[in-house]
Write a protein that holds these residues in place. Structure first.
Motif, short mmCIF file in Angstrom:
data_model
loop_
_atom_site.label_atom_id
_atom_site.label_comp_id
_atom_site.label_asym_id
_atom_site.label_seq_id
_atom_site.Cartn_x
_atom_site.Cartn_y
_atom_site.Cartn_z
N THR A 1 0.85 -1.19 0.00
CA THR A 1 0.00 0.00 0.00
C THR A 1 0.88 1.24 0.00
OG1 THR A 1 -1.73 -1.16 1.21
CG2 THR A 1 -1.81 1.23 1.25
N THR A 2 0.58 2.18 -0.89
CA THR A 2 1.32 3.44 -0.97
C THR A 2 0.38 4.59 -0.63
OG1 THR A 2 0.85 3.65 -3.32
CG2 THR A 2 2.92 2.59 -2.72
N THR A 3 0.97 5.67 -0.14
CA THR A 3 0.21 6.86 0.20
C THR A 3 0.92 8.08 -0.38
OG1 THR A 3 -0.53 5.86 2.27
CG2 THR A 3 -0.73 8.25 2.09
N VAL B 1 0.33 12.50 -0.66
CA VAL B 1 -0.46 13.63 -0.19
C VAL B 1 -0.22 14.80 -1.13
CG1 VAL B 1 -0.91 15.22 1.72
CG2 VAL B 1 -0.27 12.84 2.20
N THR C 1 -5.27 13.09 0.40
CA THR C 1 -4.45 11.92 0.65
C THR C 1 -4.97 10.77 -0.21
OG1 THR C 1 -4.03 12.66 2.91
CG2 THR C 1 -3.57 10.34 2.42
N THR D 1 -4.45 6.79 -1.35
CA THR D 1 -3.83 5.50 -1.07
C THR D 1 -4.08 4.57 -2.25
OG1 THR D 1 -5.79 4.77 0.15
CG2 THR D 1 -3.97 5.66 1.44
#
Length: 71
Positions: free
Chosen positions: A4-6, A8, A46, A48
């Motif tokens: 999982t990447t995030t 912003v 944000t 994801t």
């Protein structure tokens, strides 16, 4: 299993619930995006995703919704 990447983004021009809905809908349609959270007060979006999410596609989706990503 994908990581999982995030990411912003600071987004100018958002001021109401309609703005949140528009950005959430457009960014949520980008391939690989699994979640979108908008903070109006902080002007932050944000994003994801499972694995790498195409940064250019997210920026284009925000633009399509009528808002501008600030770098």
């Amino acid at each position: 299993m994908a990581t999982t990447t995030t990411a912003v983004y600071t987004v100018e021009g958002m001021s109401c619930g309609h703005c949140v809905d528009s950005v959430t809908r457009e960014v949520g349609a980008v391939a690989g995006v699994s979640g979108v959270q908008v903070d109006l007060g902080a002007k932050k979006v944000t994003v994801t995703g499972e694995g790498a999410v195409d940064d250019a596609a997210v920026r284009a989706a925000i633009d399509e919704a009528g808002y501008e990503v600030r770098d």
